[in-house]
Design an enzyme around this catalytic site. Structure first.
Site, PDB file in Angstrom:
ATOM      1  N   ARG A  33     -34.549  13.350  78.224  1.00 48.19           N
ATOM      2  CA  ARG A  33     -33.993  14.296  79.210  1.00 48.19           C
ATOM      3  C   ARG A  33     -34.111  15.694  78.621  1.00 48.19           C
ATOM      4  NH1 ARG A  33     -32.368  17.683  82.176  1.00 48.19           N
ATOM      5  NH2 ARG A  33     -30.937  17.480  83.932  1.00 48.19           N
ATOM      6  N   ASP A  82     -32.455  21.940  84.635  1.00 48.08           N
ATOM      7  CA  ASP A  82     -32.207  20.987  85.722  1.00 48.08           C
ATOM      8  C   ASP A  82     -33.188  21.289  86.839  1.00 48.08           C
ATOM      9  OD1 ASP A  82     -30.901  19.008  87.255  1.00 48.08           O
ATOM     10  OD2 ASP A  82     -29.607  20.506  88.197  1.00 48.08           O
ATOM     11  N   THR A  83     -33.805  20.245  87.380  1.00 49.30           N
ATOM     12  CA  THR A  83     -34.720  20.410  88.517  1.00 49.30           C
ATOM     13  C   THR A  83     -34.175  19.634  89.713  1.00 49.30           C
ATOM     14  OG1 THR A  83     -36.085  18.506  87.854  1.00 49.30           O
ATOM     15  CG2 THR A  83     -36.722  20.671  86.988  1.00 49.30           C
ATOM     16  N   ASP A 139     -37.517  16.818  85.174  1.00 52.47           N
ATOM     17  CA  ASP A 139     -36.930  17.154  83.875  1.00 52.47           C
ATOM     18  C   ASP A 139     -36.724  15.940  82.964  1.00 52.47           C
ATOM     19  OD1 ASP A 139     -34.624  15.904  84.978  1.00 52.47           O
ATOM     20  OD2 ASP A 139     -33.894  17.816  85.738  1.00 52.47           O
ATOM     21  N   GLU A 187     -33.490  16.953  92.637  1.00 52.39           N
ATOM     22  CA  GLU A 187     -33.533  15.489  92.549  1.00 52.39           C
ATOM     23  C   GLU A 187     -34.439  14.870  93.609  1.00 52.39           C
ATOM     24  OE1 GLU A 187     -32.217  13.783  90.208  1.00 52.39           O
ATOM     25  OE2 GLU A 187     -30.776  15.169  89.311  1.00 52.39           O
ATOM     26  N   ARG A 191     -30.071   8.526  76.866  1.00 47.41           N
ATOM     27  CA  ARG A 191     -31.360   9.215  76.842  1.00 47.41           C
ATOM     28  C   ARG A 191     -31.404  10.232  75.700  1.00 47.41           C
ATOM     29  NH1 ARG A 191     -31.345  11.364  82.992  1.00 47.41           N
ATOM     30  NH2 ARG A 191     -29.436  12.266  82.125  1.00 47.41           N
TER      31      ARG A 191
END
Length: 203
Positions: A83, A88-89, A69, A91, A134
């Protein structure tokens, strides 16, 4: 007698010209045919169409894929970390955290998408940076949402709803629901997706 021979000769010559026209007449016919052929377009494929950047999107140059992501791009001459908003993917590179299931698959899918065409980003109203500096943005390839694709493929969950309203939140929730019903990837593991992220490590 001479007059009769002349008439016969003229008739014979006229007949020969009609049956066998001179080469210069044939050469004059050819260009008109080739001109008509040249008027036919060389290709009518949709791939020849030039992508027009939609209003509100900013063109960027791809630099690197960080994870599922997050990417690095060059925007207005500066390299920035982007970002992805609202998703959310799992980690794979976070300090002091194990590699989670589907993290690598999400990375590879994201990498494949962002390298497949013209890359653009779109900001949401309000703050465009997170606490780490970011850029927060919606990301597109050839006008197609990367966030939507990752959600539909079951590599991401809807998350980080910090300052609603968001213009695409309802759409993303629909995409997530579709993948969840189909039990795709992250949704295929019971209790893997939680409110706070993902639970479990690659063994």
């Amino acid at each position: 007698m001479r007059k009769r021979i002349t008439v016969v000769a003229l008739v014979t010559a006229t007949t020969l010209l009609a049956l066998h026209p001179p080469s210069f007449q044939q050469e004059e016919i050819k260009p008109s045919v080739s001109l008509q052929l040249d008027e036919i377009p060389a290709s009518t494929s949709l791939k020849d169409e030039v992508f027009v950047i939609p209003t509100g999107q900013v063109p960027v140059t791809f630099v690197d894929t960080v994870d599922g992501d997050t990417i690095k791009v060059r925007v207005k001459g500066k390299i920035e970390t982007v970002r992805y908003l609202l998703i959310d993917t799992p980690e794979s590179k976070k300090p002091d955290m194990c590699v989670q299931p589907y993290a690598k698959e999400a990375f590879y899918r994201n990498d494949e998408l962002v390298k497949s065409g013209t890359l653009t980003i779109e900001y949401e109203q309000g703050d465009i940076r997170d606490a780490y500096g970011r850029l927060l943005a919606y990301v597109y390839v050839e006008g197609q949402s990367v966030q939507e694709t990752l959600l539909k493929d079951g590599f991401a969950r809807v998350a980080y709803i910090m300052n609603p309203p968001y213009r695409y939140l309802d759409l993303y929730r629909d995409d997530e629901s579709l993948a969840r019903r189909e039990k795709l990837n992250i949704w295929s593991r019971p209790n893997f997706v939680t409110k706070w992220g993902f639970s479990g490590c690659v063994s």
